[in-house]
Scaffold this motif. Structure first.
Motif, short mmCIF file in Angstrom:
data_model
loop_
_atom_site.label_atom_id
_atom_site.label_comp_id
_atom_site.label_asym_id
_atom_site.label_seq_id
_atom_site.Cartn_x
_atom_site.Cartn_y
_atom_site.Cartn_z
N ARG A 1 -2.30 -7.15 0.02
CA ARG A 1 -1.43 -7.82 -0.93
C ARG A 1 -1.38 -7.07 -2.25
NH1 ARG A 1 -4.40 -13.30 -1.50
NH2 ARG A 1 -6.05 -11.75 -1.80
N ASP B 1 -4.42 -7.62 -4.37
CA ASP B 1 -5.62 -6.84 -4.05
C ASP B 1 -5.58 -5.48 -4.75
OD1 ASP B 1 -6.53 -8.85 -2.25
OD2 ASP B 1 -5.14 -8.09 -0.74
N LEU B 2 -4.43 -4.83 -4.70
CA LEU B 2 -4.28 -3.54 -5.36
C LEU B 2 -4.36 -3.69 -6.88
CD1 LEU B 2 -1.40 -2.37 -3.05
CD2 LEU B 2 -3.52 -1.09 -3.34
N TRP C 1 -16.29 -7.45 -9.46
CA TRP C 1 -16.23 -6.92 -8.11
C TRP C 1 -17.08 -7.81 -7.21
CZ3 TRP C 1 -13.73 -4.29 -4.69
CH2 TRP C 1 -14.36 -3.78 -3.54
N TYR D 1 -5.87 -3.12 1.56
CA TYR D 1 -5.37 -3.83 0.38
C TYR D 1 -4.02 -4.44 0.75
CZ TYR D 1 -8.97 -1.30 -2.24
OH TYR D 1 -10.17 -0.79 -2.69
N MET E 1 -7.94 -4.06 -7.90
CA MET E 1 -8.66 -2.81 -7.76
C MET E 1 -8.43 -1.90 -8.97
SD MET E 1 -8.07 0.69 -6.73
CE MET E 1 -6.67 0.71 -5.60
N ARG F 1 -10.86 0.43 3.89
CA ARG F 1 -10.70 -0.82 3.15
C ARG F 1 -9.22 -1.14 3.00
NH1 ARG F 1 -14.31 -3.41 0.74
NH2 ARG F 1 -15.66 -1.60 0.33
N GLU G 1 0.83 -1.21 0.00
CA GLU G 1 0.00 0.00 0.00
C GLU G 1 0.86 1.25 0.00
OE1 GLU G 1 -4.02 -1.51 2.37
OE2 GLU G 1 -2.31 -0.74 3.50
#
Length: 396
Positions: free
Chosen positions: A281, A284-285, A391, A279, A288, A277, A194
């Protein structure tokens, strides 16, 4: 024409033969430097993180009847885990006027509706079956609008967004002469990935949609979906949410819709609006960003190619030209590359400071830009495979 002999093989090529080896890197480095001179000095000050907007509007001590009626609309899909950390901050705003909170349960399977009701939401509605042609979030937003009645303003916000005390009143005061006031939420930087990816994400967004330009004229239109205070009458006059029914990036689409209708808008960073929220890993980013990047390019292969080439020219060329120029003892690409790289890093430092991170991270921005290029290409791949916009188990 003289014949080439073995005696010529060990000789250095004449100066004109080496010209393309110097000319091409020099031209690319100069083009990149010119781009960064414009971005740093003439692109709406996109890199600035503080705008100092006056609140304006109603007096905080005024009679409650002087404050407009606001209804928060919160689409929530499988958000039971995060709502206890965010919904109470919305409900506790202590807004002087009338304030309602509508949570829209968007086909959740984890007890989102029950969690919202237990936390004290003014109203919890279950979204009806989504019609063909509607994106999931926009349909949930429209269901919240249907349940909200006729407030003066809608506060469109996300289930993962928390608000500092008094934020709503400040938003309303800032909207005294605006039809849309939006705040880019401060995103989580708790994990290593992140801290590398998130500030760059906000930086690239601001570069694409300079916040100062959003506040004036009609050419640049955008908003941040986590916090959008919208004047109801203006939204209805522009065609309502039905006009952006298929928008995967609802915030930018809403900003464009309102700007086309002549609305006055405002978009800024804000530390009082915070995303909860996580993120944790890289995956995950990546998901997104890849979810909507190709949609933003209107599913155009030409725009995809242009975007990737633009990212390479603006972000990859400066460090490559600087290092290669030094290695080859070519001063022009080396100097132009280093100057462009320095301007790039200098414009990124304010965003790093906004997130409380070291400015020594700034020179690594080219590597992060290459990751974003890869995410954008992956977004196109997912679209071509029929998995774009996914999503929480739903495509679009």
């Amino acid at each position: 024409m003289p014949a080439f002999t073995l005696r010529d093989a060990g000789r250095s090529p004449p100066p004109d033969a080496r010209l393309p080896d110097v000319l091409i890197p020099s031209v690319l480095a100069l083009l990149s430097l010119a781009a960064w001179l414009y971005l740093a000095a003439g692109h709406g000050g996109f890199w600035r993180t503080r705008t100092g907007i006056p609140d304006g509007g109603a007096d905080p001590s005024a009679d409650p009847s002087a404050w407009p009626h606001v209804t928060a609309v919160i689409p929530a899909r499988d958000e039971a885990a995060v709502l206890p950390a965010t919904l109470p901050t919305v409900l506790a705003q202590r807004y002087p006027g009338r304030f309602d909170v509508v949570v829209v349960d968007d086909a959740s399977t984890d007890g989102t509706a029950e969690a919202a009701a237990a936390l004290g939401a003014s109203r919890v509605v279950r979204a009806r079956e989504r019609p063909a042609g509607w994106a999931g979030k926009v349909w949930a937003m429209s269901e919240g609008v249907r349940a909200a009645g006729e407030p003066a303003f809608y506060l469109f916000t996300d289930a993962d967004i928390a608000y500092a005390p008094g934020t709503l009143a400040r938003l309303v005061r800032a909207a005294h002469d605006r039809d849309l006031v939006s705040r880019m939420a401060t995103l989580s930087t708790a994990t290593a990935w992140e801290r590398w990816i998130v500030p760059a994400f906000v930086y690239f967004f601001a570069q694409l949609y300079p916040f100062r330009r959003v506040a004036r004229g009609r050419r640049t239109a955008a908003a941040a979906g986590g916090c959008m205070l919208v004047r109801r009458e203006t939204l209805e006059a522009a065609g309502g949410l039905a006009a952006i029914r298929d928008a995967l990036i609802d915030d930018v689409a809403l900003g464009r819709l309102l700007k086309r209708a002549g609305a006055r808008c405002r978009l800024d960073l804000d530390r009082d609006v915070v995303s909860r929220r996580p993120y944790p890993r890289l995956g995950d980013l990546w998901a997104m960003i890849a979810r909507s990047a190709y949609h933003q390019l209107r599913y155009s292969p030409a725009l995809l190619a242009g975007t990737v080439l633009g990212l390479l020219l603006i972000y990859a060329v400066p460090p490559v030209a600087a290092v290669a120029g030094l290695a080859a003892l070519s001063p022009l690409p080396a100097v132009a590359g280093f100057l462009a790289w320095a301007l790039m890093a200098a414009t990124y430092i304010p965003m790093l400071r906004f997130y409380g991170l070291s400015p020594f991270r700034a020179p690594a921005l080219p590597l992060i830009a290459l990751m974003y290029a890869a995410m954008t290409v992956d977004s196109a791949r997912l679209h071509w495979m029929g998995r774009g916009g996914a999503w929480k188990g739903r495509v679009r």
